[in-house]
Design a protein around this motif. Sequence first.
Motif, PDB file in Angstrom:
ATOM      1  N   UNK A 103       8.629  46.356  82.862  1.00 25.81           N
ATOM      2  CA  UNK A 103       7.862  47.439  82.257  1.00 25.81           C
ATOM      3  C   UNK A 103       8.001  48.683  83.126  1.00 25.81           C
ATOM      4  N   UNK A 104       7.948  49.871  82.512  1.00 29.48           N
ATOM      5  CA  UNK A 104       8.039  51.113  83.292  1.00 29.48           C
ATOM      6  C   UNK A 104       6.786  51.333  84.133  1.00 29.48           C
ATOM      7  N   UNK A 105       6.907  52.213  85.111  1.00 27.95           N
ATOM      8  CA  UNK A 105       5.752  52.595  85.924  1.00 27.95           C
ATOM      9  C   UNK A 105       4.787  53.426  85.079  1.00 27.95           C
ATOM     10  N   UNK A 106       3.520  53.379  85.446  1.00 28.57           N
ATOM     11  CA  UNK A 106       2.494  54.185  84.791  1.00 28.57           C
ATOM     12  C   UNK A 106       1.922  55.132  85.835  1.00 28.57           C
ATOM     13  N   UNK A 107       1.907  56.435  85.519  1.00 30.47           N
ATOM     14  CA  UNK A 107       1.493  57.459  86.472  1.00 30.47           C
ATOM     15  C   UNK A 107       0.097  57.170  87.004  1.00 30.47           C
ATOM     16  N   UNK A 108      -0.011  57.070  88.352  1.00 29.40           N
ATOM     17  CA  UNK A 108      -1.281  56.889  89.064  1.00 29.40           C
ATOM     18  C   UNK A 108      -2.042  55.630  88.620  1.00 29.40           C
ATOM     19  N   UNK A 109      -1.327  54.685  87.979  1.00 26.96           N
ATOM     20  CA  UNK A 109      -1.982  53.447  87.541  1.00 26.96           C
ATOM     21  C   UNK A 109      -1.281  52.232  88.121  1.00 26.96           C
ATOM     22  N   UNK A 110      -0.006  52.082  87.827  1.00 24.68           N
ATOM     23  CA  UNK A 110       0.702  50.878  88.291  1.00 24.68           C
ATOM     24  C   UNK A 110       2.175  51.188  88.502  1.00 24.68           C
ATOM     25  N   UNK A 111       2.777  50.388  89.361  1.00 21.83           N
ATOM     26  CA  UNK A 111       4.194  50.516  89.649  1.00 21.83           C
ATOM     27  C   UNK A 111       4.981  49.650  88.693  1.00 21.83           C
ATOM     28  N   UNK A 112       6.130  50.136  88.267  1.00 25.59           N
ATOM     29  CA  UNK A 112       6.950  49.388  87.329  1.00 25.59           C
ATOM     30  C   UNK A 112       7.595  48.169  87.972  1.00 25.59           C
ATOM     31  N   UNK A 113       8.317  47.443  87.161  1.00 31.19           N
ATOM     32  CA  UNK A 113       8.996  46.233  87.620  1.00 31.19           C
ATOM     33  C   UNK A 113      10.075  46.563  88.644  1.00 31.19           C
ATOM     34  N   UNK A 114      10.159  45.760  89.689  1.00 30.01           N
ATOM     35  CA  UNK A 114      11.194  45.942  90.707  1.00 30.01           C
ATOM     36  C   UNK A 114      12.377  45.042  90.372  1.00 30.01           C
ATOM     37  N   UNK A 115      13.549  45.647  90.230  1.00 32.56           N
ATOM     38  CA  UNK A 115      14.769  44.912  89.900  1.00 32.56           C
ATOM     39  C   UNK A 115      15.629  44.785  91.150  1.00 32.56           C
ATOM     40  N   UNK A 116      16.133  43.566  91.379  1.00 32.12           N
ATOM     41  CA  UNK A 116      17.092  43.347  92.457  1.00 32.12           C
ATOM     42  C   UNK A 116      18.483  43.430  91.834  1.00 32.12           C
ATOM     43  N   UNK A 117      19.229  44.459  92.227  1.00 33.97           N
ATOM     44  CA  UNK A 117      20.529  44.733  91.613  1.00 33.97           C
ATOM     45  C   UNK A 117      21.630  44.397  92.608  1.00 33.97           C
ATOM     46  N   UNK A 118      22.593  43.616  92.136  1.00 34.02           N
ATOM     47  CA  UNK A 118      23.767  43.248  92.931  1.00 34.02           C
ATOM     48  C   UNK A 118      24.995  43.860  92.265  1.00 34.02           C
ATOM     49  N   UNK A 119      25.827  44.544  93.071  1.00 34.23           N
ATOM     50  CA  UNK A 119      27.048  45.144  92.551  1.00 34.23           C
ATOM     51  C   UNK A 119      28.263  44.602  93.254  1.00 34.23           C
ATOM     52  N   UNK A 120      29.381  44.603  92.546  1.00 34.47           N
ATOM     53  CA  UNK A 120      30.617  44.114  93.125  1.00 34.47           C
ATOM     54  C   UNK A 120      31.828  44.823  92.559  1.00 34.47           C
ATOM     55  N   UNK A 121      32.945  44.733  93.284  1.00 38.97           N
ATOM     56  CA  UNK A 121      34.233  45.324  92.905  1.00 38.97           C
ATOM     57  C   UNK A 121      34.211  46.860  92.884  1.00 38.97           C
ATOM     58  N   UNK A 122      33.283  47.465  93.623  1.00 31.37           N
ATOM     59  CA  UNK A 122      33.280  48.930  93.742  1.00 31.37           C
ATOM     60  C   UNK A 122      34.252  49.339  94.840  1.00 31.37           C
ATOM     61  N   UNK A 123      34.601  50.649  94.889  1.00 28.70           N
ATOM     62  CA  UNK A 123      35.502  51.137  95.928  1.00 28.70           C
ATOM     63  C   UNK A 123      34.748  51.103  97.260  1.00 28.70           C
ATOM     64  N   UNK A 124      35.251  50.401  98.256  1.00 28.00           N
ATOM     65  CA  UNK A 124      34.529  50.285  99.535  1.00 28.00           C
ATOM     66  C   UNK A 124      34.339  51.646 100.211  1.00 28.00           C
ATOM     67  N   UNK A 125      33.156  51.849 100.798  1.00 25.87           N
ATOM     68  CA  UNK A 125      32.884  53.027 101.606  1.00 25.87           C
ATOM     69  C   UNK A 125      32.552  54.294 100.836  1.00 25.87           C
ATOM     70  N   UNK A 126      32.657  54.302  99.508  1.00 28.40           N
ATOM     71  CA  UNK A 126      32.341  55.496  98.726  1.00 28.40           C
ATOM     72  C   UNK A 126      30.942  55.359  98.136  1.00 28.40           C
ATOM     73  N   UNK A 127      30.086  56.361  98.297  1.00 24.89           N
ATOM     74  CA  UNK A 127      28.694  56.255  97.847  1.00 24.89           C
ATOM     75  C   UNK A 127      28.572  55.982  96.344  1.00 24.89           C
ATOM     76  N   UNK A 128      27.522  55.252  96.014  1.00 26.69           N
ATOM     77  CA  UNK A 128      27.203  54.942  94.612  1.00 26.69           C
ATOM     78  C   UNK A 128      25.817  55.505  94.311  1.00 26.69           C
ATOM     79  N   UNK A 129      25.719  56.332  93.262  1.00 25.24           N
ATOM     80  CA  UNK A 129      24.444  56.920  92.852  1.00 25.24           C
ATOM     81  C   UNK A 129      23.846  56.104  91.708  1.00 25.24           C
ATOM     82  N   UNK A 130      22.519  55.984  91.732  1.00 25.43           N
ATOM     83  CA  UNK A 130      21.844  55.224  90.678  1.00 25.43           C
ATOM     84  C   UNK A 130      21.133  56.167  89.715  1.00 25.43           C
ATOM     85  N   UNK A 131      21.348  55.892  88.411  1.00 31.72           N
ATOM     86  CA  UNK A 131      20.749  56.662  87.330  1.00 31.72           C
ATOM     87  C   UNK A 131      20.079  55.710  86.353  1.00 31.72           C
ATOM     88  N   UNK A 132      19.175  56.262  85.555  1.00 34.76           N
ATOM     89  CA  UNK A 132      18.546  55.513  84.468  1.00 34.76           C
ATOM     90  C   UNK A 132      18.827  56.219  83.149  1.00 34.76           C
TER      91      UNK A 132
END
Length: 504
Positions: A205-234
Amino acid sequence: MQSRKVISKPQKESLVSPVIAAILSAIIPGLGQILARVVNRGLIILASFVTSLGLLIWRIATEGSRYTGWRTVVSKAYKLNPFLYAITALMVITYIYGIVDAYLTARPGAKKSKAIGMIFLIILVFFMQGWEIGQIDMGALFRDADEAVPALSKVVWPWEKAISYPEEYRTTIIDVQTPCTDVPFPAGEIKTDEPYLIADPTCGVPSVVEVSQGTEFHVVGGNFVPGKPVEFWWKDSANREFHHRVDGDYLIVTPDKDGSFEVSVIMPYRTLTAAAEEGVKVWQIQARQLISVGKAEFSEELKLAVEKMIETIFIGMMATFFGIILAIPVSFIAARNLMSHSPVTMAIYYLVRTILNIIRSIEPLIWAIIAVIVVGLGPFAGILALTLHSLAALAKLYSEAIESIDSGQIEAIQATGANWFQVVSHAVIPQIIPPFVSFTIYRWDINIRMSTVIGFVGGGGIGYLLAQWIRILDYRSAGIAVWFIAITVAILDFVSADIRERFV
């Protein structure tokens, strides 16, 4: 050679005694000087004191506007703004000085003085009131100057943004469901030949302003180019994308030598209303990695600045052209020496002059706002605004040039029995061409400068673009626009000077 001694003539005898003059000036500032037959000085003192007193009362009322009762308003105003004490003290000194001046002026046989001290005090009172009304704070100017240095440095040298390098990003996504249901939502899969993401859990569930924090997802990534930064978007269920932040900073991870990483992300606040988010929705977690940078090319900001600068030049040029076409015929009927032959022509002269004064008294920015209301945003509104102002300004300058011509030539042509049009074509036009050219070039220069400003109110040109960049705090782009304006104005100054030298 004998030097001449300037002897000051005594002024006219005062209508009242010095004591009475001083008392009257104490009651009404300047009245003693008026009755002492120094009328101009008395009127200046009276008008200045009434004006400054009115300004002081206004500032007191403004500062104490939150309170009731005039005693409370006055005390709170002086407490909140101690600078009012200095203004009041100076006004008292000026008031006393005016009483003394009235006494000295009314003395029998007194020589007429220039009242330099009184004039200085009056100017000082208005200067201090202007300082207070203008809320001038020199301390803030120097104290906060260092905070403006980063922004100003970008404006002064913005060329880093003039060149861009095309960037190619690879975006890897994984879908997550909100809210969780009895049917398990599929997780990502491990791939061997391309980047992948796996999220645990796969719903939340999404976060609710000043009420509750949303769900925490543990994300694992693989086969990316080593050493180059990865940005996260929604990307939410309405296909709106936004950068993921943690404590105000963008979330960026760097894959290890195997191209893998692990990170925890919390589902952000919903961007739609709760009602719009009802039901099962699918969001995306995106991992974006820069994989290549292309060759240098001109940035979009630079191309836009060039495009809008050209538009600005043509706004000024077209406004000057239309202004000339309209102003030339109007200037002939706005010239007194050509219109003073009958009551009818004089009535036309006064009517035209009045209309021109009204149009000229309204600034081009105001005309631009009116034009935007009529024709909408864009360069046409700017052209209309500058054309109107150019018409009034050029017609005035042209008519004054006509009024200053040699009347002998006009009388000579009139003596031959020539009509009004023949007088104008043979006696007036040959004399007015040089000043007309000079005034036209001058107005063209003004219109180019003004066309960069009217864009701030929607009149098109580079000013409109500059206003947008300033509003979003993009100072480097704004600096590019400022540089183009400065370069263009400098070139036009050189060109106009050369034209004036050739034809005037």
